[in-house]
Enzyme design. Structure first.
Site, PDB file in Angstrom:
ATOM      1  N   ALA A  10       5.478 -14.694   5.448  1.00  0.00           N
ATOM      2  CA  ALA A  10       4.303 -14.920   6.307  1.00  0.00           C
ATOM      3  C   ALA A  10       3.831 -13.596   6.889  1.00  0.00           C
ATOM      4  O   ALA A  10       3.607 -13.463   8.088  1.00  0.00           O
ATOM      5  CB  ALA A  10       4.658 -15.896   7.424  1.00  0.00           C
ATOM      6  N   ASP A  34       8.846 -18.493   6.339  1.00  0.00           N
ATOM      7  CA  ASP A  34       9.435 -17.170   6.564  1.00  0.00           C
ATOM      8  C   ASP A  34      10.785 -17.374   7.228  1.00  0.00           C
ATOM      9  O   ASP A  34      10.988 -18.346   7.965  1.00  0.00           O
ATOM     10  CB  ASP A  34       8.513 -16.340   7.460  1.00  0.00           C
ATOM     11  N   GLU A 161      -2.350  -9.010  -5.201  1.00  0.00           N
ATOM     12  CA  GLU A 161      -3.310  -9.095  -4.111  1.00  0.00           C
ATOM     13  C   GLU A 161      -4.054  -7.770  -3.980  1.00  0.00           C
ATOM     14  O   GLU A 161      -3.434  -6.725  -3.928  1.00  0.00           O
ATOM     15  CB  GLU A 161      -2.547  -9.403  -2.815  1.00  0.00           C
ATOM     16  N   ASN A 224      -4.115   0.902  -7.109  1.00  0.00           N
ATOM     17  CA  ASN A 224      -3.736   1.611  -5.888  1.00  0.00           C
ATOM     18  C   ASN A 224      -3.533   3.104  -6.147  1.00  0.00           C
ATOM     19  O   ASN A 224      -3.883   3.935  -5.307  1.00  0.00           O
ATOM     20  CB  ASN A 224      -2.476   0.995  -5.282  1.00  0.00           C
ATOM     21  N   ALA A 225      -2.995   3.454  -7.315  1.00  0.00           N
ATOM     22  CA  ALA A 225      -2.799   4.873  -7.632  1.00  0.00           C
ATOM     23  C   ALA A 225      -4.163   5.586  -7.730  1.00  0.00           C
ATOM     24  O   ALA A 225      -4.328   6.691  -7.213  1.00  0.00           O
ATOM     25  CB  ALA A 225      -2.024   5.015  -8.935  1.00  0.00           C
ATOM     26  N   CYS A 276       1.143   0.200   0.912  1.00  0.00           N
ATOM     27  CA  CYS A 276       0.985   0.100  -0.545  1.00  0.00           C
ATOM     28  C   CYS A 276       0.921   1.425  -1.291  1.00  0.00           C
ATOM     29  O   CYS A 276       1.612   1.604  -2.291  1.00  0.00           O
ATOM     30  CB  CYS A 276      -0.270  -0.692  -0.873  1.00  0.00           C
ATOM     31  N   GLN A 278       1.719   4.727  -1.115  1.00  0.00           N
ATOM     32  CA  GLN A 278       2.868   5.561  -1.438  1.00  0.00           C
ATOM     33  C   GLN A 278       3.892   4.788  -2.269  1.00  0.00           C
ATOM     34  O   GLN A 278       4.385   5.269  -3.286  1.00  0.00           O
ATOM     35  CB  GLN A 278       3.497   6.083  -0.149  1.00  0.00           C
ATOM     36  N   LYS A 339      -5.014   2.527   9.727  1.00  0.00           N
ATOM     37  CA  LYS A 339      -6.469   2.522   9.581  1.00  0.00           C
ATOM     38  C   LYS A 339      -7.028   1.620  10.668  1.00  0.00           C
ATOM     39  O   LYS A 339      -6.253   0.947  11.357  1.00  0.00           O
ATOM     40  CB  LYS A 339      -6.891   2.039   8.183  1.00  0.00           C
ATOM     41  N   ARG A 442     -10.016  12.114  11.593  1.00  0.00           N
ATOM     42  CA  ARG A 442     -10.780  11.098  10.872  1.00  0.00           C
ATOM     43  C   ARG A 442     -12.258  11.451  10.755  1.00  0.00           C
ATOM     44  O   ARG A 442     -13.054  10.624  10.306  1.00  0.00           O
ATOM     45  CB  ARG A 442     -10.655   9.752  11.593  1.00  0.00           C
TER      46      ARG A 442
HETATM   47  C1  UDX Z   1      -4.798  -0.791  -0.266  1.00  0.00           C
HETATM   48  C2  UDX Z   1      -5.820  -1.189  -1.360  1.00  0.00           C
HETATM   49  O1  UDX Z   1      -7.131  -0.754  -0.953  1.00  0.00           O
HETATM   50  C3  UDX Z   1      -5.797  -2.705  -1.558  1.00  0.00           C
HETATM   51  O2  UDX Z   1      -6.660  -3.069  -2.629  1.00  0.00           O
HETATM   52  C4  UDX Z   1      -4.365  -3.137  -1.885  1.00  0.00           C
HETATM   53  O3  UDX Z   1      -4.294  -4.546  -2.003  1.00  0.00           O
HETATM   54  C5  UDX Z   1      -3.409  -2.682  -0.798  1.00  0.00           C
HETATM   55  O4  UDX Z   1      -3.511  -1.272  -0.621  1.00  0.00           O
HETATM   56  P1  UDX Z   1      -4.780  -0.882   2.394  1.00  0.00           P
HETATM   57  O5  UDX Z   1      -3.574  -0.008   2.279  1.00  0.00           O
HETATM   58  O6  UDX Z   1      -4.695  -2.108   3.237  1.00  0.00           O
HETATM   59  O7  UDX Z   1      -5.241  -1.383   0.947  1.00  0.00           O
HETATM   60  O8  UDX Z   1      -6.006  -0.009   2.969  1.00  0.00           O
HETATM   61  P2  UDX Z   1      -7.012   1.032   2.326  1.00  0.00           P
HETATM   62  O9  UDX Z   1      -8.365   0.727   2.839  1.00  0.00           O
HETATM   63  O10 UDX Z   1      -6.879   1.147   0.865  1.00  0.00           O
HETATM   64  O11 UDX Z   1      -6.574   2.420   3.008  1.00  0.00           O
HETATM   65  C6  UDX Z   1      -5.359   3.071   2.713  1.00  0.00           C
HETATM   66  C7  UDX Z   1      -5.259   4.379   3.454  1.00  0.00           C
HETATM   67  O12 UDX Z   1      -6.171   5.350   2.923  1.00  0.00           O
HETATM   68  C8  UDX Z   1      -5.582   4.282   4.946  1.00  0.00           C
HETATM   69  O13 UDX Z   1      -4.678   5.065   5.684  1.00  0.00           O
HETATM   70  C9  UDX Z   1      -6.976   4.833   5.032  1.00  0.00           C
HETATM   71  O14 UDX Z   1      -7.280   5.354   6.289  1.00  0.00           O
HETATM   72  C10 UDX Z   1      -6.928   5.929   3.971  1.00  0.00           C
HETATM   73  N1  UDX Z   1      -8.257   6.295   3.445  1.00  0.00           N
HETATM   74  C11 UDX Z   1      -8.997   5.375   2.758  1.00  0.00           C
HETATM   75  C12 UDX Z   1      -8.750   7.581   3.637  1.00  0.00           C
HETATM   76  O15 UDX Z   1      -8.097   8.428   4.254  1.00  0.00           O
HETATM   77  N2  UDX Z   1      -9.984   7.913   3.121  1.00  0.00           N
HETATM   78  C13 UDX Z   1     -10.747   7.013   2.433  1.00  0.00           C
HETATM   79  O16 UDX Z   1     -11.855   7.378   1.989  1.00  0.00           O
HETATM   80  C14 UDX Z   1     -10.233   5.701   2.246  1.00  0.00           C
HETATM   81  P1  ADP Z   2       3.441  -7.779   3.203  1.00  0.00           P
HETATM   82  O1  ADP Z   2       2.578  -6.684   3.741  1.00  0.00           O
HETATM   83  O2  ADP Z   2       3.776  -7.593   1.739  1.00  0.00           O
HETATM   84  O3  ADP Z   2       2.912  -9.148   3.490  1.00  0.00           O
HETATM   85  P2  ADP Z   2       5.389  -8.109   5.353  1.00  0.00           P
HETATM   86  O4  ADP Z   2       6.610  -7.291   5.655  1.00  0.00           O
HETATM   87  O5  ADP Z   2       4.262  -8.128   6.326  1.00  0.00           O
HETATM   88  O6  ADP Z   2       4.885  -7.634   3.905  1.00  0.00           O
HETATM   89  O7  ADP Z   2       5.807  -9.624   5.109  1.00  0.00           O
HETATM   90  C1  ADP Z   2       6.865 -10.061   4.320  1.00  0.00           C
HETATM   91  C2  ADP Z   2       7.557 -11.243   5.001  1.00  0.00           C
HETATM   92  O8  ADP Z   2       8.492 -11.822   4.086  1.00  0.00           O
HETATM   93  C3  ADP Z   2       8.343 -10.891   6.258  1.00  0.00           C
HETATM   94  O9  ADP Z   2       7.853 -11.649   7.354  1.00  0.00           O
HETATM   95  C4  ADP Z   2       9.811 -11.317   5.919  1.00  0.00           C
HETATM   96  O10 ADP Z   2      10.486 -11.881   7.020  1.00  0.00           O
HETATM   97  C5  ADP Z   2       9.578 -12.354   4.835  1.00  0.00           C
HETATM   98  N1  ADP Z   2      10.733 -12.564   3.949  1.00  0.00           N
HETATM   99  C6  ADP Z   2      11.475 -11.645   3.275  1.00  0.00           C
HETATM  100  N2  ADP Z   2      12.437 -12.250   2.514  1.00  0.00           N
HETATM  101  C7  ADP Z   2      12.302 -13.592   2.697  1.00  0.00           C
HETATM  102  C8  ADP Z   2      12.976 -14.763   2.173  1.00  0.00           C
HETATM  103  N3  ADP Z   2      13.987 -14.655   1.293  1.00  0.00           N
HETATM  104  N4  ADP Z   2      12.555 -15.974   2.594  1.00  0.00           N
HETATM  105  C9  ADP Z   2      11.536 -16.090   3.481  1.00  0.00           C
HETATM  106  N5  ADP Z   2      10.847 -15.033   3.987  1.00  0.00           N
HETATM  107  C10 ADP Z   2      11.217 -13.803   3.610  1.00  0.00           C
END
Ligand code: UDX
Ligand code: ADP
Length: 462
Positions: A10, A34, A161, A224-225, A276, A278, A339, A442
């Protein structure tokens, strides 16, 4: 037809994704489970402001379906037993031990989930990987399910996702595409179709792509890369801009108007963070290395090396500008989240910049509109640079920006929260020590206005 969905995990992915599925599919019962009892209690909190994930619009969408067809529970076994389709949305951090340490994904949570599903399931189920995973994880899940299950049939799908935090709800409501990978067998195709039908409740069919499992898994890492690479590319240019007198915002605008390059994701910054980028690149590097593709691995690793350099460069510049010492100086961080519009701090650049400055004996004050002080301590303690009590002594959190900036030597902007632009900067200036510095990680503020007040202002890449 799918009637009952369970989502294990969750968190930032599972919570918002299931809230949107429940809202768009009123005939499907969605249960998010969870192990973390507090997290589930928070999702069920009567006060919608207390749900554990901050995302614009999320509270409203949760309220629409909660306790109608959307449920949050700690009863994992019951939810697995009832479900036709199970999303695995647990965390997959980078390994901190053993082989692949610092690089490979730690799949222990995924494996535990698979074993639990195998133990509990009494009828056929579709199991969907939602967490970001290394390529070929589906195969591992399948092997566990097939070898430890009660003889029931499992179909494994990959459905990565793509939501970005801060815009999760709009991304989920209007995705650029939905990607579903599955087996090429008759059963595999049937399972894919069932998940397609769920998304088709609100996503146009031609935006729902179906592929084989490995293409789907690899597409997520690749997307993502590529995104992270754009940020590191513009950040690399930002350093050159600072030396040559070019302005990185102008360069970004000029190149972004080339329709082949496009304007998005070209904002120079103190460095990317988040759970995500890194992790996914490290996964990619690890996979490439494991196949002996050293040039491929080195190519992608450079994106991370550049990002680490950008964070370090930012803190070094603060020290250098403040006359080569920040010892006992108060430096105020505006923003701690990775962010804007999220309370998530995972891998936030702020953590690393603070760590460097604390090593230089600075006193760090923090104001972030959505991050709580215990999270900041947890983040710093996780680095293991010093004891928890030393971290606590070196940092102080404020719940209002004006108090946070009072008597500071310098302000560092680490997150691009919109509200920072609306502050009374004259008032902030009046209450700071002089000369008053702003290091804008920023490129958020209007440079000429800030300088006019009297601040010494430095941004990224100009
Ligand atoms: C990312 C991907 O965008 C998303 O599709 C995937 O599902 C998860 O990883 P997220 O990490 O939530 O999403 O945010 P994102 O908007 O991608 O930003 C990532 C980082 O890059 C942030 O720290 C943001 O501030 C930074 N960033 C982004 C910059 O520094 N410059 C930019 O132009 C865009
Ligand atoms: P994400 O950004 O991928 O959603 P989070 O760390 O926010 O990652 O969420 C992952 C969740 O999965 C955490 O709340 C953690 O407690 C839960 N979790 C991990 N292992 C299990 C498991 N075996 N059963 C139920 N929940 C789990």
């Amino acid at each position: 037809m799918i009637k009952n969905i369970c989502c294990i995990g969750a968190g930032y992915v599972g919570g918002p994704t299931m809230a949107v599925i429940a809202a768009k599919c009123p005939n499907i019962k969605v249960t998010v489970v969870d192990l973390n009892q507090k997290r589930i209690a928070d999702w069920n909190d009567q006060n919608i402001d207390n749900i554990p994930v901050y995302e614009p619009g999320l509270g409203e969408i949760v309220l629409e379906s909660r306790n109608k067809n959307l449920f949050f529970s700690t009863n994992v076994d019951e939810a697995i037993d009832e479900a036709d389709l199970i999303f695995i949305s647990v965390n997959t951090p980078t390994k901190t031990y053993g082989s692949g340490k610092g690089m490979a994904a730690d799949l222990k949570y995924i494996e535990l989930c698979a074993r639990q599903i195998a133990r509990v399931a009494k009828n056929d189920k579709i199991v969907v990987e939602k967490s970001t995973l290394p390529v070929r994880t589906a195969e591992a899940i399948k092997s566990i399910l097939d070898n430890t299950g009660n003889g029931v049939q499992f179909q494994i799908l990959s459905n990565p996702e793509f939501l970005a935090e801060g815009t999760a709800v709009t991304d989920l409501l209007n995705p650029d595409r939905v990607l579903i990978g599955g087996e090429n067998s008759v059963e595999g195709q049937k399972a894919i179709q069932k998940l397609v039908d769920v998304y088709a409740n609100w996503v146009e069919r031609d935006k729902i792509l179906t592929t084989n499992v490995w293409s789907s898994e690899l597409s997520k890492l690749t997307a993502n890369a590529f995104l992270a690479q754009r940020v590191s590319s513009i950040n690399a240019i930002s350093e050159l801009c600072e030396k040559t007198g070019a302005n990185v915002n102008e360069v970004a605008k000029a190149i972004g108007m080339d329709s082949r390059i496009g304007p998005k994701f070209l904002k120079a910054s103190v460095g990317f963070g988040g759970s995500c980028f890194q992790k996914d690149i490290l996964n990619l590097v690890y996979i490439a290395k494991s196949f002996g593709l050293n040039e491929v691995a080195d190519y992608w690793e450079q994106v991370i090396i550049m990002n680490d350099h950008q964070k370090r460069r930012f803190s070094r510049n603060i020290v250098k500008t403040l006359y080569n010492t920040v010892a006992d100086k108060k430096i105020t961080f505006l923003g701690w989240a990775f962010k804007k519009d999220t309370n998530d701090t995972r891998e936030s650049a702020a953590i690393y910049v603070a760590d460097d400055l604390i090593n230089e004996q600075a006193r760090i004050a923090v104001y972030d509109p959505k991050v709580e002080s215990n999270q900041i301590q947890t983040d710093l303690n996780y680095l293991e640079s010093r004891s928890a009590s030393e971290n606590e002594k070196a940092t102080k959190c404020f719940d209002n920006p004006y108090d946070a900036c009072k008597d500071a030597h310098a302000i560092a902007i680490l997150t691009e929260w919109d509200e920072f632009k609306t502050y009374d900067w004259q008032k902030i200036y009046d209450n700071m020590l002089k000369p008053a510095f702003v290091f804008d990680g920023r490129n958020l503020l209007d440079a000429s206005k800030i300088k006019e007040i009297g601040f010494i202002y430095q941004s990224i890449g100009s």
